[in-house]
Design an enzyme around this catalytic site. Sequence first.
Site, PDB file in Angstrom:
ATOM      1  N   LYS A  91       0.994  -1.155   0.094  1.00 39.22           N
ATOM      2  CA  LYS A  91       0.012  -0.005   0.010  1.00 39.22           C
ATOM      3  C   LYS A  91       0.772   1.166   0.011  1.00 39.22           C
ATOM      4  O   LYS A  91       0.491   2.449  -0.517  1.00 39.22           O
ATOM      5  CB  LYS A  91      -0.825  -0.014   0.999  1.00 39.22           C
ATOM      6  CG  LYS A  91      -1.869  -1.266   1.312  1.00 39.22           C
ATOM      7  CD  LYS A  91      -2.957  -0.823  -0.093  1.00 39.22           C
ATOM      8  CE  LYS A  91      -4.163  -1.692   0.161  1.00 39.22           C
ATOM      9  NZ  LYS A  91      -4.253  -3.117   1.022  1.00 39.22           N
ATOM     10  N   GLU A 113     -10.361   5.021   2.872  1.00 35.03           N
ATOM     11  CA  GLU A 113     -10.892   3.940   3.161  1.00 35.03           C
ATOM     12  C   GLU A 113      -9.978   3.080   3.681  1.00 35.03           C
ATOM     13  O   GLU A 113      -8.910   2.935   3.250  1.00 35.03           O
ATOM     14  CB  GLU A 113     -12.044   3.595   2.250  1.00 35.03           C
ATOM     15  CG  GLU A 113     -11.357   2.858   0.874  1.00 35.03           C
ATOM     16  CD  GLU A 113     -10.282   3.422  -0.032  1.00 35.03           C
ATOM     17  OE1 GLU A 113      -9.997   4.820   0.119  1.00 35.03           O
ATOM     18  OE2 GLU A 113      -9.588   2.507  -0.084  1.00 35.03           O
ATOM     19  N   SER A 369       1.700  -9.666  -0.610  1.00 34.61           N
ATOM     20  CA  SER A 369       1.488  -8.352  -0.702  1.00 34.61           C
ATOM     21  C   SER A 369       1.764  -7.792   0.831  1.00 34.61           C
ATOM     22  O   SER A 369       1.872  -6.422   0.716  1.00 34.61           O
ATOM     23  CB  SER A 369      -0.150  -8.160  -1.066  1.00 34.61           C
ATOM     24  OG  SER A 369      -0.604  -8.890  -0.225  1.00 34.61           O
TER      25      SER A 369
HETATM   26  C1  PLP Z   1      -4.959  -4.126   0.962  1.00 39.97           C
HETATM   27  C2  PLP Z   1      -4.258  -5.467   0.777  1.00 39.97           C
HETATM   28  C3  PLP Z   1      -4.785  -6.373  -0.361  1.00 39.97           C
HETATM   29  C4  PLP Z   1      -6.015  -5.965  -1.026  1.00 39.97           C
HETATM   30  O1  PLP Z   1      -5.652  -5.025  -2.142  1.00 39.97           O
HETATM   31  P1  PLP Z   1      -5.239  -5.299  -3.621  1.00 39.97           P
HETATM   32  O2  PLP Z   1      -5.901  -3.714  -3.946  1.00 39.97           O
HETATM   33  O3  PLP Z   1      -5.871  -6.254  -4.179  1.00 39.97           O
HETATM   34  O4  PLP Z   1      -4.024  -5.487  -3.704  1.00 39.97           O
HETATM   35  C5  PLP Z   1      -3.781  -7.449  -0.376  1.00 39.97           C
HETATM   36  N1  PLP Z   1      -2.959  -7.720   0.540  1.00 39.97           N
HETATM   37  C6  PLP Z   1      -2.669  -6.981   1.421  1.00 39.97           C
HETATM   38  C7  PLP Z   1      -1.546  -7.225   2.323  1.00 39.97           C
HETATM   39  C8  PLP Z   1      -3.252  -5.498   1.579  1.00 39.97           C
HETATM   40  O5  PLP Z   1      -2.986  -4.669   2.640  1.00 39.97           O
END
Ligand code: PLP
Length: 384
Positions: A91, A113, A369
């Site tokens: 993020k 959000e 992620s």
């Molecule tokens: C917010 C988040 C996601 C989902 O968001 P995407 O926009 O699909 O990337 C996935 N993994 C983590 C660790 C997140 O914080």
Amino acid sequence: MSTLMTEPAAGRFGDFGGRFVPESLVPACDALAAAFREAWADPAFRAELDELLVVYAGRPTPLTPARNLSADLGIELLLKREDLAHTGSHKINNVLGQALLARRMGKGRLIAETGAGQHGVATATAAALLGLEATVYMGERDIERQQLNVLRMTTLGAEVVPVGSGSRTLKDATNEAMRAWVSDVDRAHFLLGSVGGPHPYPWMVRELQRVIGVEARRQSRTVPDVVVACVGGGSNSAGTFAGFADTSARLVGVEAAGGAAMTNGSPGVVHGARSMVLQDADGQVAEAESVAAGLDYPGIGPEHAHLGAIGRAEYHTVKDDEVVEAVRRLARSEGIICALESAHAVAWVLRAAGTPELPTGSRVVLTLSGRGDKDMATLLGGAS
Ligand SMILES: *Cc1c(COP(=O)(O)O)cnc(C)c1O
């Protein structure tokens, strides 16, 4: 050819995207699109963002070979480590870019959000760094299950506003954040956390997350057979895919079974864009349900809807129990505790490896992620 390389004309990705917003937001969206187009073409803006990504966010993140799991599964698995970026997820890439842009536009306030809280934490972080105010809308249910991130946001000086409407999760928080933007549109920038929303957000956020894919492509040296990432709104996957759009790699997005807009949704409008949406027979946006708060969302970014429609990317689903098991398996085999969201991609690899879906010997780049600290309470309590 995939749109992953270019700015979409009029914000359209084939039949998807566009801008479905109240009249009062049209000038703000136009101004934002113009400002981003100009900033993105300005070497000074790019240099300032790149510098922050290096000295502040910790980029480039490594590409880690998952040696033990690779041996067990008979594939070569490489993990793109967004869990190691500052604040613990991808993020921060998007947020630093948009926060710099907000400052360049003369805005003093960020509105965001958040679902799992990672986007709210990243926004609060960038606001602290750049001396901006931050207001973060978060569903009451997510506040309960992600208390650590709520504490992080308030410690960073952000205001967290609980949202009690609807399912009290990300969809409702996004509605409230958009409303708050309408009422303070001159002073506030709406810092959207994923590749949804009206033009220019899907394009802008994908460009700001492109760094994931560009780095992974360079680090993997040869082109992998498969590139895989989890999909909530679709930003970590879109950024990853963008780095491999012009290669022969298969692009695989993995959704939560309870929030599978690509697999179980149909075309509709949600949060300002036409995309694939979970909806009931009357066209009302349906509730999503996932153990991972960050994937508990009934829509998906319009570019994914397009990539799915033209067959450039494929989308699969995994269930909550497979996800919880994937967190444990990765932790015990590699010493990495990933986020429940990221574990969706891992769960698909665990299930598919050695089958025709993911044949033995495949070379796989998987975007991890985020890190799993925020999910320890959820894991302890069993899947909720
Ligand atoms: C917010 C988040 C996601 C989902 O968001 P995407 O926009 O699909 O990337 C996935 N993994 C983590 C660790 C997140 O914080």
